[in-house]
Design an enzyme around this catalytic site. Structure first.
Site, PDB file in Angstrom:
ATOM      1  N   LYS A   1       1.513  -0.731  -0.216  1.00 55.36           N
ATOM      2  CA  LYS A   1       0.291  -0.251   0.201  1.00 55.36           C
ATOM      3  C   LYS A   1       0.911   1.198   0.000  1.00 55.36           C
ATOM      4  CE  LYS A   1      -3.573   2.047   2.805  1.00 55.36           C
ATOM      5  NZ  LYS A   1      -4.468   1.704   3.597  1.00 55.36           N
TER       6      LYS A   1
ATOM      7  N   SER B   1      -9.347   1.598   3.166  1.00 56.88           N
ATOM      8  CA  SER B   1      -8.876   2.762   2.235  1.00 56.88           C
ATOM      9  C   SER B   1      -7.882   1.735   1.466  1.00 56.88           C
ATOM     10  CB  SER B   1      -7.569   3.767   3.083  1.00 56.88           C
ATOM     11  OG  SER B   1      -7.221   3.303   3.710  1.00 56.88           O
TER      12      SER B   1
ATOM     13  N   SER C   1      -9.767  -0.497   7.220  1.00 55.36           N
ATOM     14  CA  SER C   1      -8.355  -0.251   5.621  1.00 55.36           C
ATOM     15  C   SER C   1      -8.503  -2.013   5.718  1.00 55.36           C
ATOM     16  CB  SER C   1      -8.367   1.024   6.169  1.00 55.36           C
ATOM     17  OG  SER C   1      -8.794   2.075   5.624  1.00 55.36           O
TER      18      SER C   1
END
Ligand code: GLN
Length: 478
Positions: A78, A153, A177
């Site tokens: 990420k 997210s 997330s």
């Protein structure tokens, strides 16, 4: 591919010289080039770094040396997790040209264990969001239905695993997330205990709530990645000096006799009927596996969302003060310094980030601090005590991961409160610091995945993983 590759498949096929890490990396890059234009999971690829690492692994295999546990495993990261020499944006324009000078501890540990880092994954700006539509670059589409969001997210991290563009990925979880996008995309996602995995090199959103954790196709692969990245790190004072068990060996222990708590607060109004039915069926399956189902109460759950949005925004407003155009990334052109600060932040941050900075600044300002921030901290303690009390009676707690399946792109972008409610079942674990996993537990009538969430005691990821593995039946997603 009918069945996704597992970490063990990869390691053994390299060790037995049926393939090479280099060929595998090339395979994944060609799949990314083919599929990702429609999905949008990647922001940056680092082929040079990946192929150099693959060559190191292949040299070891050629020499007949024992291979490290993640040898040749294609993993993606990420973009809120820093990577030395590889652009890291946090999904924000303000870090558009930021090249970090060091690696996040979790990434360094993965590479030491032989993993091949393919690239950086799209996410909501500074990890603020539940749909990945707040990325300053482009949204991510759910590989299971491209008209829908992948969750957020860490939407890029979940979508990359679901579309087999990486075997495992790292995400971050501040309020859900990792677990919520895992649920939306039909993969496994684990948020460890606070302090279990170092946050050194994780771009801070809300420091007391932020966690780094894995996504994978199976619980076993998630356990393998966790075993690699967990443990004390001298670079993060909040990383805990607690021994790391062999999560993989622990998976095989029986679950018979374990007590699984079920809290009515997680099955109230707002929970979609098909999600409810799938999660109830999953709990029934745990009972059939010999677990004892025990009703528990988590009475302060209704205050979790407002508490989270005070604490998270307060911490974010402080953490994001560092983006002033001087030290990192984007700088607006201006002759006066104060104007440069203002224009940098105005042009560099997106709407949701600005909303959070304003909310947090307000909650921390004189006259409001006691009413909002201090009050929220007190409620946080009550929420933590709810779990402590429940865990005196049960070993794990089972719940839905999210109230719905993946929603349509655009459906909630203009309604922040509706978006915030997507995390109603996940934020509690961040406030309490306990571990939680999302494991796929079926599909709705439109074939959209549903996730079962399992919470555990602090530092008891082993039991959480064991119950999830037993539920999954040891099988990988097909
Ligand atoms: N959706 C939540 C938020 O917007 C949680 C995000 C996260 O876990 N990073 O804050």
């Amino acid at each position: 591919m009918a069945t996704a590759l597992t970490i063990d498949d990869i390691r053994s096929s390299i060790a037995e010289r049926r393939t090479t890490a280099g060929a595998l990396a090339e395979d994944f890059y060609s799949r990314i080039r083919k599929k990702d234009p429609e999905i949008g999971a990647f922001l940056t690829l680092c082929e040079e770094r990946a192929l150099a690492q693959a060559a190191r692994i292949d040299a070891m295999a050629a020499d007949g040396k024992p291979l490290p546990p993640l040898a040749g495993v294609p993993i993606a990261i990420k973009d809120v997790i820093v990577t030395s020499g590889v652009r890291t944006t946090a999904g924000s324009k303000i870090l558009d040209n930021f090249i970090p000078p060091y690696d996040c501890t979790a990434v360094a540990r993965l590479e030491t264990a032989g993993a091949v880092i393919l690239g950086k994954l799209n996410c909501d700006e500074f990890a603020m969001g539940s749909s990945t539509e707040n990325s300053a670059y482009h949204p991510v589409r759910n590989p299971r239905d491209k008209s829908r969001v992948p969750g957020g997210s860490s939407g890029g991290s979940a979508a990359a695993v679901a579309a087999e563009m990486a075997v495992a990925t790292l995400g971050s979880d501040t309020g859900g997330s990792i677990r919520q996008p895992a649920s939306f995309c039909g993969v496994v996602g684990l948020k460890p205990t606070y302090g279990r995995v170092s946050r050194y090199g994780l771009i801070a959103f809300a420091s007391s709530l932020d966690h780094v954790g894995p996504f994978a196709n199976s619980v076993k692969d998630a356990a393998l990645v966790l075993r690699t990245i967990a443990g004390r790190d001298p670079m993060d004072a909040t990383s805990a000096d607690v021994p790391v068990p062999d999560y993989v060996a622990e998976l095989e222990k029986p679950v018979k006799g374990l007590k699984v708590g079920v809290a009515k607060e997680y099955f109230g109004s707002g929970l979609d009927d098909e999600v409810r039915a799938a999660v109830e069926a999953a709990i029934q399956k745990l009972a059939e596996l010999g677990c004892e189902i025990v009703p528990v109460s988590l009475p302060h759950t209704e205050y979790a969302i407002p508490t989270y949005y005070i604490v998270a925004t307060a911490e974010a407003s402080a953490n994001l003060a560092r983006y002033d155009g001087v030290r990192y990334g984007f700088r607006a052109k201006s002759s006066a310094l104060s104007q440069m600060y203002r224009q940098t932040r105005d042009g560099g941050f997106g709407m949701e980030v600005k909303r959070r900075i304003m909310l947090g600044t307000y909650a921390l300002s004189a006259g409001y601090y006691d009413a909002y921030y201090l009050k929220a901290q007190k409620v946080r303690t009550l929420l933590t005590r709810d779990f402590e009390e429940a865990f005196t009676r049960v070993d794990v707690i089972a719940a839905p991961t999210a109230p719905t399946v993946a929603f349509k792109l655009g459906e909630k972008v203009n309604d922040p409160l509706a978006m915030y409610l997507a995390d109603i079942y996940t934020v509690t674990a961040n406030l309490a610091g306990i571990p939680g996993i999302s494991v796929p537990c079926g599909e709705n009538h439109e074939k959209l995945p549903i996730g079962l969430q399992i919470f555990g005691r602090h530092f008891d990821e082993a039991t959480v993983l064991r119950v999830a593995h037993a539920y999954e039946g040891g099988a990988v997603r097909s």
